[in-house]
Design an enzyme around this catalytic site. Structure first.
Site, mmCIF file in Angstrom:
data_model
loop_
_atom_site.group_PDB
_atom_site.id
_atom_site.type_symbol
_atom_site.label_atom_id
_atom_site.label_comp_id
_atom_site.label_asym_id
_atom_site.label_seq_id
_atom_site.Cartn_x
_atom_site.Cartn_y
_atom_site.Cartn_z
ATOM 1 N N GLY A 168 -0.074 -0.036 -4.879
ATOM 2 C CA GLY A 168 -1.163 -0.857 -4.820
ATOM 3 C C GLY A 168 -2.384 -0.640 -6.097
ATOM 4 O O GLY A 168 -2.543 0.572 -6.058
ATOM 5 N N ASN A 215 0.346 1.705 5.775
ATOM 6 C CA ASN A 215 1.181 0.811 5.007
ATOM 7 C C ASN A 215 2.428 -0.004 5.980
ATOM 8 O O ASN A 215 2.998 0.625 6.683
ATOM 9 C CB ASN A 215 2.043 1.827 4.104
ATOM 10 C CG ASN A 215 2.911 1.244 3.181
ATOM 11 O OD1 ASN A 215 3.005 0.095 2.986
ATOM 12 N ND2 ASN A 215 4.223 2.006 2.918
ATOM 13 N N GLY A 216 2.362 -1.255 5.799
ATOM 14 C CA GLY A 216 2.868 -1.983 6.504
ATOM 15 C C GLY A 216 2.477 -3.373 6.847
ATOM 16 O O GLY A 216 1.363 -3.760 6.228
ATOM 17 N N CYS A 221 0.963 -1.185 0.035
ATOM 18 C CA CYS A 221 -0.064 -0.034 -0.053
ATOM 19 C C CYS A 221 0.949 1.300 -0.025
ATOM 20 O O CYS A 221 1.978 1.316 0.388
ATOM 21 C CB CYS A 221 -0.982 0.148 1.032
ATOM 22 S SG CYS A 221 -0.699 -0.870 2.672
ATOM 23 N N TYR A 267 13.036 -2.264 -6.082
ATOM 24 C CA TYR A 267 12.111 -2.395 -7.114
ATOM 25 C C TYR A 267 10.721 -1.394 -6.721
ATOM 26 O O TYR A 267 10.241 -1.025 -7.606
ATOM 27 C CB TYR A 267 11.500 -3.943 -7.036
ATOM 28 C CG TYR A 267 10.302 -4.044 -7.726
ATOM 29 C CD1 TYR A 267 10.358 -3.998 -8.973
ATOM 30 C CD2 TYR A 267 9.197 -4.352 -6.997
ATOM 31 C CE1 TYR A 267 8.913 -4.548 -9.795
ATOM 32 C CE2 TYR A 267 7.966 -4.737 -7.681
ATOM 33 C CZ TYR A 267 8.029 -4.724 -9.236
ATOM 34 O OH TYR A 267 6.744 -4.772 -9.852
#
Length: 560
Positions: free
Chosen positions: A124, A200-201, A98, A344
């Protein structure tokens, strides 16, 4: 204003444009210079930018009673694709699950939030949402699909009025995790009002915390680990909200970059290790404060980068006077930023953890050329798009000409490919086309960022040799072999599915069918960050986890 010495359970810094306050909790700070709470108190320091993080010790507190938290259904059920799409892009790559955005102090907050989410779409692609506040009411719009699908109709954003908003884009695997109920931001009502959160995580102690909360009567509405954080805040006996947020975050373990929104405040929190990125900026025109997962989101909405949210820091922006409060989670922990952001995940035009992403990838490729040269090769070609800068670095360091031997289609649909083996085979052919006039009869070096299962790499090699007519294909991977799953907010296969966990380099080479194969060494990866290398998490390459999941927690969590 004179500043009191910081000596308490938690240290708080208040930065304001004027000493006037309109909030009762802040007024307590200014009026008395301390906030009495269970025989402990905060002492404050008032100052202007750059709002340093001030840390101190704070007491342990215990949550009391079951949670009366209730998740509020979206005021607007946004559009988007009601099915669970399979993203053709990077079907065999790790996926960052996310991206988050937070904006306060701009009358076009919801619109700006949607634009910033566009910039973070790569983080996402299966759901997006926004919660906005007009100072008295929080309103939500969420949906499945891309940002452009969820918010394609202007009527979706129209009800989201106000000068503060938070947003979220997410990725999940198929099944229940892709239900609309799991799309963030979550908006909840509890005894002190309404609170929205975007995360996010991934929390490695999620299952234990959820079990404890449910055993005390909490009722969960989603399969997301993020909901645990809301329940911890709702069951906390601490006051004010800053204390409840700090207490909740000190109970969770793992990776989290969070933004919270109330009627008039915006919170930004980053875990003590700093696994996932979170940056702060300011819009040049309005002075609005912006938080985002990457600097590319700031650039799109003309916000100037100011700094990172520090690991273990809680920042609170008061929408009434735009004061900024900084607190610190305890205890302090060594910084372990995710190195795969540079391999990436992040866009190459972002600056992540203080380093330009394109420069990191270029240096990975150049180091790879020095370590694993390919004498006699005719061209260096990237696997688009993430292999571009690494291939450029390899070409310039080796002196081998750079060519675009693979063309990527950006117009392939996302909804008609099923996430099975046959679908993945078709996905590669749909999204990548070899340029035969470049490749035919040539010896080519193909540079990619990583190999996960190896399925996509084998198809690319076959495509270049058969459809492209290449004589030799030499694969060069601009990261070390991936041997471990990630538990910190990245969707990776189980360890036994990772090809480099099952095979040595020669075994991988034979499996994917290339003429030679080499990976970037771990030393060269770390060398790109010089004396900061110890501040990066490389557990996916080494198996050394900064926050080890327990045996039960090690079952891969697919929800965000």
């Amino acid at each position: 204003m004179a500043a009191a010495t910081i000596t308490a359970a938690a240290a708080v810094s208040v930065s304001a444009r004027s000493p006037a306050t309109t909030n009762a909790e802040t007024a307590t700070f200014h009026r008395y210079g301390q906030l009495t709470k269970s025989s402990h108190f905060y002492r404050i320091k008032t100052q202007l930018k750059p709002y340093p993080s001030l840390c101190g010790r704070r007491p342990n507190r215990t949550a009391h009673g079951p949670s009366s938290l209730r998740l509020i259904a979206s005021a607007v059920s946004a559009g988007g694709n009601p099915s669970v799409p399979f993203a053709l892009d990077d079907a065999d790559k790790p996926r960052d699950e996310c991206g988050v955005v937070g904006i306060i102090g701009d009358p076009d907050a919801a619109k700006l939030c949607s634009l910033a989410l566009h910039a973070l779409q790569h983080r996402g692609q299966e759901g997006a949402g926004i919660v906005c506040s007009d100072g008295t009411t929080l309103r939500s719009a969420t949906g499945l699909g891309l940002v452009s699908e969820v918010f394609h109709d202007p009527r979706t954003l129209a009800p989201l009025k106000g000068d503060s908003a938070i947003g979220h884009v997410r990725y999940s695997t198929a099944g229940a995790a892709s239900a609309l109920a799991n799309v963030q931001p979550f908006l909840a009502g509890y005894r002190f009002g309404k609170l929205a959160v975007a995360h996010n995580g991934n929390l490695v102690n999620y299952r234990r915390l959820r079990f404890d909360l449910e055993s005390r009567g909490s009722i969960f509405n989603t399969s997301s680990d993020t909901e645990v954080i809301l329940h911890l805040i709702a069951t906390s006996s601490s006051r004010p909200l800053l204390s409840r947020v700090v207490e909740a975050c000190e109970s969770i373990e793992g990776a989290y970059s969070l933004v919270f929104l109330t009627e008039n405040k915006l919170f930004a929190v980053r875990d003590p290790h700093g696994f996932r990125p979170l940056v702060m900026g300011r819009r040049r025109r309005t002075g609005a404060i912006v938080f985002a997962s990457e600097t590319c989101a700031l650039d799109l909405i003309n916000a100037e980068f100011e700094r990172e949210v520090n690991p273990g820091e809680v920042l609170v922006v008061d929408g009434q006077d735009m004061s900024i409060t900084s607190a610190c989670l305890m205890p302090e922990k060594p910084r372990k930023a995710c190195v795969f952001e540079h391999v990436y995940f992040a866009l190459p035009n972002s600056v992540v953890f203080g380093h330009p992403v394109h420069a990191s990838r270029y240096s990975f490729g150049a180091a790879l050329a020095r370590e694993s040269p390919v004498p006699g090769a005719d061209f260096v070609i990237p696997v688009p798009d993430s292999g571009f800068f690494a291939a450029l670095g390899f070409a310039e360091a080796s002196g081998i000409p750079f060519q675009q031997g693979l063309i990527r289609s950006h117009y392939v649909g996302r909804t008609f490919i099923e996430p099975d083996k046959e679908g993945r085979n078709l996905a590669v052919k749909l999204k990548l086309a070899p340029v035969r006039t470049i490749l035919e009869g040539k010896s080519v070096v193909v540079v990619d960022d990583s190999i996960v299962r190896g399925t996509t790499s084998s198809k690319i090699v076959n495509l270049i040799k058969t459809a492209g007519g290449a004589r030799e294909v030499h694969m060069r991977i601009a990261s070390p072999p991936i041997v471990g799953s990630c538990y910190y907010g990245v969707d990776t296969p189980r360890s036994e599915e990772l090809i480099s966990n099952r095979m040595n380099v020669e075994g991988v080479r034979q499996e994917i069918g290339c003429d030679s194969l080499a990976f970037l060494s771990l030393d060269s990866l770390r060398g790109a960050f010089a004396d900061e290398s110890h501040m990066f998490c490389d557990a996916c390459f080494t198996g050394n986890y900064p926050v080890p999941p327990t045996e039960q927690e090690a079952v891969k969590l697919t929800e965000v």
